[in-house]
Structure formats: C-alpha cells, structure tokens
Write a protein that holds these residues in place. Sequence first.
Motif, PDB file in Angstrom:
ATOM      1  N   VAL A 131      89.060  53.551 -71.823  1.00 39.41           N
ATOM      2  CA  VAL A 131      89.540  53.080 -70.525  1.00 39.41           C
ATOM      3  C   VAL A 131      89.079  54.073 -69.465  1.00 39.41           C
ATOM      4  N   PRO A 132      88.975  53.657 -68.201  1.00 38.98           N
ATOM      5  CA  PRO A 132      88.642  54.609 -67.140  1.00 38.98           C
ATOM      6  C   PRO A 132      89.629  55.767 -67.098  1.00 38.98           C
ATOM      7  N   GLY A 133      89.087  56.954 -66.822  1.00 39.32           N
ATOM      8  CA  GLY A 133      89.884  58.169 -66.870  1.00 39.32           C
ATOM      9  C   GLY A 133      89.697  58.947 -68.153  1.00 39.32           C
ATOM     10  N   ASP A 134      89.190  58.293 -69.211  1.00 38.59           N
ATOM     11  CA  ASP A 134      88.886  59.009 -70.446  1.00 38.59           C
ATOM     12  C   ASP A 134      87.706  59.947 -70.228  1.00 38.59           C
ATOM     13  N   ARG A 152      94.668  45.839 -75.148  1.00 42.52           N
ATOM     14  CA  ARG A 152      93.894  46.147 -73.951  1.00 42.52           C
ATOM     15  C   ARG A 152      94.732  46.047 -72.682  1.00 42.52           C
ATOM     16  N   GLY A 153      95.917  45.461 -72.781  1.00 42.10           N
ATOM     17  CA  GLY A 153      96.793  45.431 -71.631  1.00 42.10           C
ATOM     18  C   GLY A 153      97.168  44.032 -71.191  1.00 42.10           C
ATOM     19  N   TRP A 154      97.824  43.967 -70.020  1.00 40.78           N
ATOM     20  CA  TRP A 154      98.353  42.738 -69.454  1.00 40.78           C
ATOM     21  C   TRP A 154      97.555  42.339 -68.215  1.00 40.78           C
ATOM     22  N   PHE A 155      97.318  41.038 -68.099  1.00 36.72           N
ATOM     23  CA  PHE A 155      96.524  40.509 -66.994  1.00 36.72           C
ATOM     24  C   PHE A 155      97.210  39.273 -66.425  1.00 36.72           C
ATOM     25  N   LEU A 156      97.252  39.186 -65.108  1.00 35.89           N
ATOM     26  CA  LEU A 156      97.834  38.040 -64.420  1.00 35.89           C
ATOM     27  C   LEU A 156      96.763  36.970 -64.231  1.00 35.89           C
ATOM     28  N   MET A 183      92.384  57.625 -74.053  1.00 38.41           N
ATOM     29  CA  MET A 183      91.951  56.567 -74.958  1.00 38.41           C
ATOM     30  C   MET A 183      93.165  55.815 -75.492  1.00 38.41           C
ATOM     31  N   LEU A 184      93.005  54.507 -75.663  1.00 37.05           N
ATOM     32  CA  LEU A 184      94.073  53.715 -76.230  1.00 37.05           C
ATOM     33  C   LEU A 184      94.287  54.073 -77.697  1.00 37.05           C
ATOM     34  N   GLU A 185      95.482  53.797 -78.173  1.00 38.52           N
ATOM     35  CA  GLU A 185      95.831  54.193 -79.537  1.00 38.52           C
ATOM     36  C   GLU A 185      95.035  53.417 -80.570  1.00 38.52           C
ATOM     37  N   MET A 186      94.361  54.154 -81.460  1.00 30.64           N
ATOM     38  CA  MET A 186      93.584  53.585 -82.551  1.00 30.64           C
ATOM     39  C   MET A 186      93.710  54.501 -83.761  1.00 30.64           C
ATOM     40  N   SER A 187      93.607  53.912 -84.957  1.00 27.12           N
ATOM     41  CA  SER A 187      93.611  54.720 -86.171  1.00 27.12           C
ATOM     42  C   SER A 187      92.265  55.413 -86.327  1.00 27.12           C
ATOM     43  N   THR A 231      99.791  50.878 -67.503  1.00 25.98           N
ATOM     44  CA  THR A 231      99.547  51.187 -68.906  1.00 25.98           C
ATOM     45  C   THR A 231      99.279  49.908 -69.695  1.00 25.98           C
ATOM     46  N   GLU A 232      98.824  50.072 -70.930  1.00 26.07           N
ATOM     47  CA  GLU A 232      98.576  48.910 -71.777  1.00 26.07           C
ATOM     48  C   GLU A 232      99.862  48.166 -72.118  1.00 26.07           C
ATOM     49  N   ASP A 233     101.024  48.807 -71.919  1.00 27.22           N
ATOM     50  CA  ASP A 233     102.313  48.152 -72.135  1.00 27.22           C
ATOM     51  C   ASP A 233     102.804  47.414 -70.903  1.00 27.22           C
ATOM     52  N   GLY A 234     102.065  47.506 -69.808  1.00 22.64           N
ATOM     53  CA  GLY A 234     102.434  46.792 -68.602  1.00 22.64           C
ATOM     54  C   GLY A 234     103.366  47.540 -67.671  1.00 22.64           C
ATOM     55  N   PHE A 235     103.520  48.858 -67.861  1.00 23.75           N
ATOM     56  CA  PHE A 235     104.331  49.674 -66.962  1.00 23.75           C
ATOM     57  C   PHE A 235     103.434  50.342 -65.921  1.00 23.75           C
ATOM     58  N   LEU A 236     104.016  50.672 -64.766  1.00 21.71           N
ATOM     59  CA  LEU A 236     103.299  51.460 -63.765  1.00 21.71           C
ATOM     60  C   LEU A 236     103.694  52.912 -63.973  1.00 21.71           C
ATOM     61  N   ARG A 237     102.768  53.711 -64.465  1.00 17.89           N
ATOM     62  CA  ARG A 237     103.039  55.120 -64.739  1.00 17.89           C
ATOM     63  C   ARG A 237     102.558  55.963 -63.571  1.00 17.89           C
ATOM     64  N   VAL A 238     103.465  56.751 -62.995  1.00 20.50           N
ATOM     65  CA  VAL A 238     103.159  57.655 -61.888  1.00 20.50           C
ATOM     66  C   VAL A 238     103.099  59.062 -62.456  1.00 20.50           C
ATOM     67  N   GLU A 239     101.977  59.756 -62.217  1.00 19.83           N
ATOM     68  CA  GLU A 239     101.742  61.035 -62.869  1.00 19.83           C
ATOM     69  C   GLU A 239     100.892  61.932 -61.984  1.00 19.83           C
TER      70      GLU A 239
END
Length: 359
Positions: free
Chosen positions: A319-322, A100-104, A1-5, A194-202
């Motif tokens: 987000v998907p995966g949650d 929610r993230g970055w979109f082209l 889940m994305l960061e929320m209070s 990620t919502e920061d626009g990085f490609l995270r490999v895990e």
Amino acid sequence: MLEMSSEALAVVQRSHTMVVRAESWLNGELVADDIPIASGGEERDRSLAVPERATLTVPRRDRGTTWDPIDPDHPLAAYGQQLRISYGVGVGGSVEWIDRGWFLITESQADGDTVSIQCEGLLSLIEEARFVAPFQPSGTLASTVRSLVEPALTVEIDGALVDRAVPVGMQWDEDRLAAVHELLDAWPAVARVTEDGFLRVEPLVDTGTPVLSLTDGTGGTVVRWNSANSRAGAFTVVVARGEDADGNPIQGVAYDRDDSSPLRDGGGFNPLPVPHVFQSPLLTTVAQCRAAAQATLTRLRRSASRRLAVTLMPHPGLVPGDVVSVTGAGMTDVPCMIETMSLPYSPGEMQLTVRTIDV
C-alpha cells in the motif's frame, strides 16, 4: 504492508494463482458475499483527497444470481453500498485472503452481459458531506476530528499524538474534508483509512524499514527513473502562522536544510528564500507553529523527491506509505516510499511510483 503470512509473501514474489472476491454491505449489514469479479483493478495515490479508486467488471448473471443493480437496495447499487474487497493467493492448495479494504460504490451500470462498477475510498463520504450550517468546534483536536468524521467513519487516534484544546471562536463554513485537513496540519498529524475501514490519525512518519526488496530484471520487475519536474509551486521554506491568546500574530519557520534536496534553502534552486505560507487559528503558540511548519515541509517535500516507476508482478500486501528497497536504474538497495500504485484484479502487471527517502 498489509498483513500476510510468510508463506504468502514468498508466493507473491513469483508467478502465483490469484483470485479476487467482494462483499457488499449496506447500513452495516452484509447484503451479498462472494460477488463474482471478472476483471478490474485498484489505484491509490497519496496526493489525492480521496486516495483510493477501484473499478470492477461483474457478469450480469452468474450462478442463478442477477447482478444488474435494478433497485436501490441491490448489492451493487450506488446508494450507500460499500464493497469489502479481498485478494486471494494460492498457498499450499488453499487460498490465503488479504483484505484490500473498503470502497464506496459511486456508479454502477449494466451493459450487455456485464456490469461495470466504479468505487472510491471511504473518505469520499466526508468529501461529499458539506456543512449545512457553519460548524463551530469545541473541545479538543481529537474530539473535533471525531465530530467532523463520525459516524461515517470511526476514528482511531494514535497514542503518540498529544491532544490539546481547540481555540474558542473557530468556524468552518462549507468544506468538511478541508476542515479535517486544516486540523491535521495544525496538530500536526496525518490520517489514512485502514483496511478495516477506520480513519487512523497518527504522526507523520517519512522513514521506515523496507518491507520488500525490488531488483530490476528479477521476476519481471522493471525499474526506471521518472524524469518529470517543474518549478511551479516549489518552495525552500515553510512558514506557519497563528495567533496567541492575546491576539498577537505568531509564526514558526522550517527551512529545507537537506543537502541532498534540490530545493534546499540557499542552494542552486534560488539563493533567496522561497516560502510556502499557511495560517491557521488552531496554532496558538510558537512551538505549535514550528511543529506544523516542519510537518508541512516534510509532507510537501514528497513532490520534490526523485521518483522511480516500477513494474512488477502483483503484490496484494503493498500500500502507499510502505518502504521498499530498490536496486536498479544505477542504484543499489536504496530505500524508497510508495506514493502511487495500480493493482490489477486479474492477471497482469502491477505499477508503482516510488520516491527515494533517507532512513
């Protein structure tokens, strides 16, 4: 889940005030902020090569600003402009923003008093960037994925992944994104933007603690079974094949042994093995083949899991995966993983497709 209070989490599970904003960036520089979004929505589907899509409608003119993309440098033109979209939730008289993230931007068109914008996730940069000449990797898996993706996307490598050398003599001829997926399958690993626009490999993880409880009939939530199924493409075992340092063929096998799976090996689907076979020169030991086969079985088995369609009030943290806990359709507190979602950018209903999982 994305960061929320915790306050925002409590608010979004009931009727709430929402607002959406977007910033436009070009070549790493902010070119417009607070773009007025009249309507639109976001769709995500983990089965697609580029999982994210967004559509926006913007007034052609607002507060003295013309949003008609009349030149290549305009904030809403489709010449490299990227939108950072945030969803705001009214909390205690103020607005809490959830990225929610970055979109082209892939297409924008003015029609009458509005401008329609089509966007895709940042992996579309990799999908469209075919090789001009054959690509021969060197170094390690981590350095190779960076060579394939950067500088379009900055890569983050999870520390739990074990890096290793890439075999000499490999070559990819055309499809850059397919090369990335082949590398991830052999590692084995998965990647997400990620919502920061990085490609995270895990590492591939198919379990988790539920981040939200969804109950049929509560707060407008509706849960129903998705009954679509087919034998096409089904399998009961995965075979991963490679070649050792001496040029000898090797393989690893992973059988579906889950008693609850409708495609378990030797079960009612077919008493004989039904294999899904793939081969990669990145696999040079039997242990690597076995790990790749098991990860591929886990990833592809998603299509055979029981699925539910869920309608609920918009929740900007999902987000998907949650993993969510679902009560309804004859189930009680059953853990499910989100596979697809549709989030409106104006008042409306959110749609999820979730699949049952074991935790």
